[in-house]
Design a protein around this motif. Sequence first.
Motif, mmCIF file in Angstrom:
data_model
loop_
_atom_site.group_PDB
_atom_site.id
_atom_site.type_symbol
_atom_site.label_atom_id
_atom_site.label_comp_id
_atom_site.label_asym_id
_atom_site.label_seq_id
_atom_site.Cartn_x
_atom_site.Cartn_y
_atom_site.Cartn_z
ATOM 1 N N ARG A 213 1.010 4.199 -2.829
ATOM 2 C CA ARG A 213 0.798 5.619 -2.479
ATOM 3 C C ARG A 213 1.924 6.495 -2.985
ATOM 4 N N THR A 214 3.143 6.026 -2.833
ATOM 5 C CA THR A 214 4.315 6.842 -3.159
ATOM 6 C C THR A 214 4.758 6.689 -4.610
ATOM 7 N N GLY A 215 4.250 5.667 -5.294
ATOM 8 C CA GLY A 215 4.685 5.404 -6.660
ATOM 9 C C GLY A 215 6.068 4.781 -6.729
ATOM 10 N N GLU A 216 6.553 4.330 -5.602
ATOM 11 C CA GLU A 216 7.882 3.733 -5.502
ATOM 12 C C GLU A 216 7.858 2.298 -6.044
ATOM 13 N N SER A 217 8.968 1.882 -6.646
ATOM 14 C CA SER A 217 9.049 0.492 -7.101
ATOM 15 C C SER A 217 9.046 -0.428 -5.880
ATOM 16 N N PHE A 218 8.660 -1.659 -6.103
ATOM 17 C CA PHE A 218 8.549 -2.628 -5.014
ATOM 18 C C PHE A 218 8.820 -4.003 -5.570
ATOM 19 N N VAL A 219 9.776 -4.693 -4.987
ATOM 20 C CA VAL A 219 10.118 -6.046 -5.405
ATOM 21 C C VAL A 219 9.890 -6.992 -4.230
ATOM 22 N N LEU A 220 9.300 -8.119 -4.542
ATOM 23 C CA LEU A 220 9.121 -9.175 -3.549
ATOM 24 C C LEU A 220 10.037 -10.323 -3.945
ATOM 25 N N ALA B 137 0.839 -1.209 0.000
ATOM 26 C CA ALA B 137 0.000 0.000 0.000
ATOM 27 C C ALA B 137 0.870 1.254 0.000
ATOM 28 N N ARG B 138 1.945 1.233 0.764
ATOM 29 C CA ARG B 138 2.862 2.388 0.804
ATOM 30 C C ARG B 138 3.494 2.608 -0.571
ATOM 31 N N ALA B 139 3.941 1.523 -1.200
ATOM 32 C CA ALA B 139 4.555 1.642 -2.526
ATOM 33 C C ALA B 139 3.561 2.214 -3.539
ATOM 34 N N VAL C 6 10.209 -14.748 2.601
ATOM 35 C CA VAL C 6 9.714 -13.766 1.649
ATOM 36 C C VAL C 6 10.255 -12.427 2.120
ATOM 37 N N CYS C 7 10.825 -11.663 1.191
ATOM 38 C CA CYS C 7 11.422 -10.373 1.535
ATOM 39 C C CYS C 7 10.769 -9.277 0.711
ATOM 40 N N ALA C 8 10.383 -8.200 1.371
ATOM 41 C CA ALA C 8 9.799 -7.034 0.715
ATOM 42 C C ALA C 8 10.877 -5.981 0.584
ATOM 43 N N ILE C 9 11.111 -5.545 -0.657
ATOM 44 C CA ILE C 9 12.196 -4.605 -0.910
ATOM 45 C C ILE C 9 11.648 -3.420 -1.714
ATOM 46 N N PRO C 10 11.261 -2.362 -1.019
ATOM 47 C CA PRO C 10 10.742 -1.183 -1.721
ATOM 48 C C PRO C 10 11.882 -0.303 -2.237
#
Length: 187
Positions: free
Chosen positions: A64-71, A60-62, A121-125
Amino acid sequence: MAQGERGAAADERHEAEGDRKKALADRGASAAERDHASIDELTGAYLRGPGLAELVREIARARRTGESFVLAFVDVDGLKATNDARGHAGGDRLLRRVADKLRTMLRPYDRIVRYGGDEFVCAIPGMDLRAVAARFALVNEALAEGPEPGSVTAGLAQLKSTDGIDDLIAAADAALYRNRRERDARS
């Protein structure tokens, strides 16, 4: 107000202040207990349920901010063989070591979740696929060193506008199996 009434009022204020401090301490203790209950004792990573809730917030944060996000879906290579050769204590050491290397090679705010027995599982924004792949190469270099070498296979998926947490996990899991098949075909 008479002297006795002033003393009683002061006592009530003092007692109310003590109750407020105790309530705040209890609330803090509850938060600490909740945090502790969210963490896998062996690896220090988030447990699956609370960790997935954290990942949903990160997605949700990614958005909102338009930031890339890799799982990243990460599988510890050869855990069963390690358990068979070194006992379960050896397998536990490997799992702790993988979690430690993930924490070291990823950033402090990247989320690490113990998804299953030998899976994380790793969340990498804020990073693209290439940068995240480079981080996992460093994880494997670090795991290869030492008296009990290990390795991981990671599958990466970048968040798309229509992805939910389940879609993203499925895409990263599929990428993990593709990577493993390609590696095994080269061997």
